[in-house]
Design an enzyme around this catalytic site. Structure first.
Site, mmCIF file in Angstrom:
data_model
loop_
_atom_site.group_PDB
_atom_site.id
_atom_site.type_symbol
_atom_site.label_atom_id
_atom_site.label_comp_id
_atom_site.label_asym_id
_atom_site.label_seq_id
_atom_site.Cartn_x
_atom_site.Cartn_y
_atom_site.Cartn_z
ATOM 1 N N LYS A 247 65.909 -15.388 -73.773
ATOM 2 C CA LYS A 247 64.737 -15.132 -74.598
ATOM 3 C C LYS A 247 65.151 -14.490 -75.919
ATOM 4 O O LYS A 247 64.346 -14.318 -76.824
ATOM 5 C CB LYS A 247 63.749 -14.233 -73.848
ATOM 6 C CG LYS A 247 63.082 -14.946 -72.671
ATOM 7 C CD LYS A 247 62.005 -14.090 -72.033
ATOM 8 C CE LYS A 247 61.322 -14.859 -70.901
ATOM 9 N NZ LYS A 247 60.263 -14.048 -70.244
ATOM 10 N N MET B 260 79.672 -27.715 -67.308
ATOM 11 C CA MET B 260 78.583 -28.073 -68.237
ATOM 12 C C MET B 260 78.719 -29.519 -68.717
ATOM 13 O O MET B 260 78.595 -29.811 -69.908
ATOM 14 C CB MET B 260 78.584 -27.117 -69.439
ATOM 15 C CG MET B 260 78.502 -25.654 -69.060
ATOM 16 S SD MET B 260 78.901 -24.531 -70.422
ATOM 17 C CE MET B 260 80.681 -24.790 -70.592
ATOM 18 N N ASP C 241 71.784 -13.601 -67.665
ATOM 19 C CA ASP C 241 71.681 -15.019 -68.003
ATOM 20 C C ASP C 241 70.603 -15.696 -67.160
ATOM 21 O O ASP C 241 70.305 -15.260 -66.042
ATOM 22 C CB ASP C 241 73.018 -15.723 -67.768
ATOM 23 C CG ASP C 241 74.044 -15.405 -68.845
ATOM 24 O OD1 ASP C 241 73.639 -14.917 -69.910
ATOM 25 O OD2 ASP C 241 75.247 -15.640 -68.615
#
Length: 255
Positions: free
Chosen positions: A67, A185, A45
């Site tokens: 990616k 988050m 990650d």
């Protein structure tokens, strides 16, 4: 059965899902390090500290998971499927493949989506836990997440829900007030979280702490009361974790 067929069938392919811990490369477990040293392919990650990759053999393939998928996409399920397909593809090719995740993979790490793909394809796997951001943030704040009579419960809650969902899956009215809440988050929803908690009867003076870049050298904190969230909610960039509850009283008082 000839020897070549036997040899092919006897080779075991296995995926190790490892928690790298939050930020600090010294927070990964010894078992995690020893497993990395045997890897043939590592899919990691973006938040994983690159210093951890020094344990990977120079012959191993390194793949940045972000990616492969777009973690900012609204259609995260589709993007996650791309990553799942890659993990399965590499697992069929390599004997030891590592899925290296930030923090602890069992907490908000999209773990179930990935292991479901492995189970479907009959690929063996093992989970090696790591230190989660909540523990690291509490250590940085020098406070415990629990305390007798004040916070016998800790709740881990996502602060970033599915953007395509019409309604929140979090029922703020059900969150116990004698507890410590940890929102992962949460950077885009800090003010909304404070508003919802106050709306559901949480005291406006309930203390909170925002910890930015948990575990990294540039780790930073902002502490205050729920009523003051708007004043502190500026120039905050992810990764961020939010802690709420009375165990943080002394942290707020000493600021």
């Amino acid at each position: 059965m000839n020897s070549s067929n036997y040899s092919k069938r006897s080779i075991k392919h296995k995926v190790y899902i490892i928690g790298a811990g939050p930020g600090d490369p010294e927070l990964i477990t010894l078992k995690g390090i020893n497993t990395l040293k045997k890897s043939e392919c590592v899919i990691y990650d973006y938040l994983v500290n690159r210093d951890i990759l020094k344990y990977v053999p120079i012959t191993a393939e390194l793949i940045n998971a972000d990616k492969v998928r777009n973690r900012f996409s609204d259609n995260f399920t589709k993007e996650q499927d791309k990553l799942n397909d890659l993990i399965v593809k590499k697992a069929k090719k390599c004997k030891i493949i590592i899925r290296l995740k930030n923090g602890d993979p069992v907490i908000f790490g999209r773990l179930n989506e990935e292991i479901e793909a492995l189970i479907k394809n009959k690929i063996d796997f093992e989970i090696i836990p790591g230190i989660t951001a909540a523990s690291s943030a509490a250590a940085f704040l020098k406070v415990g997440l629990t305390k007798t009579k004040i916070a016998p419960i800790v709740s881990f809650i996502t602060g970033h829900e599915n953007p395509l969902a019409k309604n929140s899956e979090i029922d703020f009215s059900k969150l116990p007030k004698k507890s410590t809440l940890v929102f992962y988050m949460a950077v885009k929803n800090l003010n909304n979280i404070a508003t919802e908690l106050i709306k559901e009867g949480w005291e406006k003076n309930t203390p909170f702490a925002i910890v930015e870049n948990v575990g990294f050298q540039y780790e930073n904190k902002r502490v205050g009361r729920l009523k003051d969230m708007k004043k502190l909610f500026f120039n905050i960039k992810p990764p961020v974790i939010l802690l709420v509850g009375d165990v943080l009283n002394y942290v707020v008082k000493k600021k």
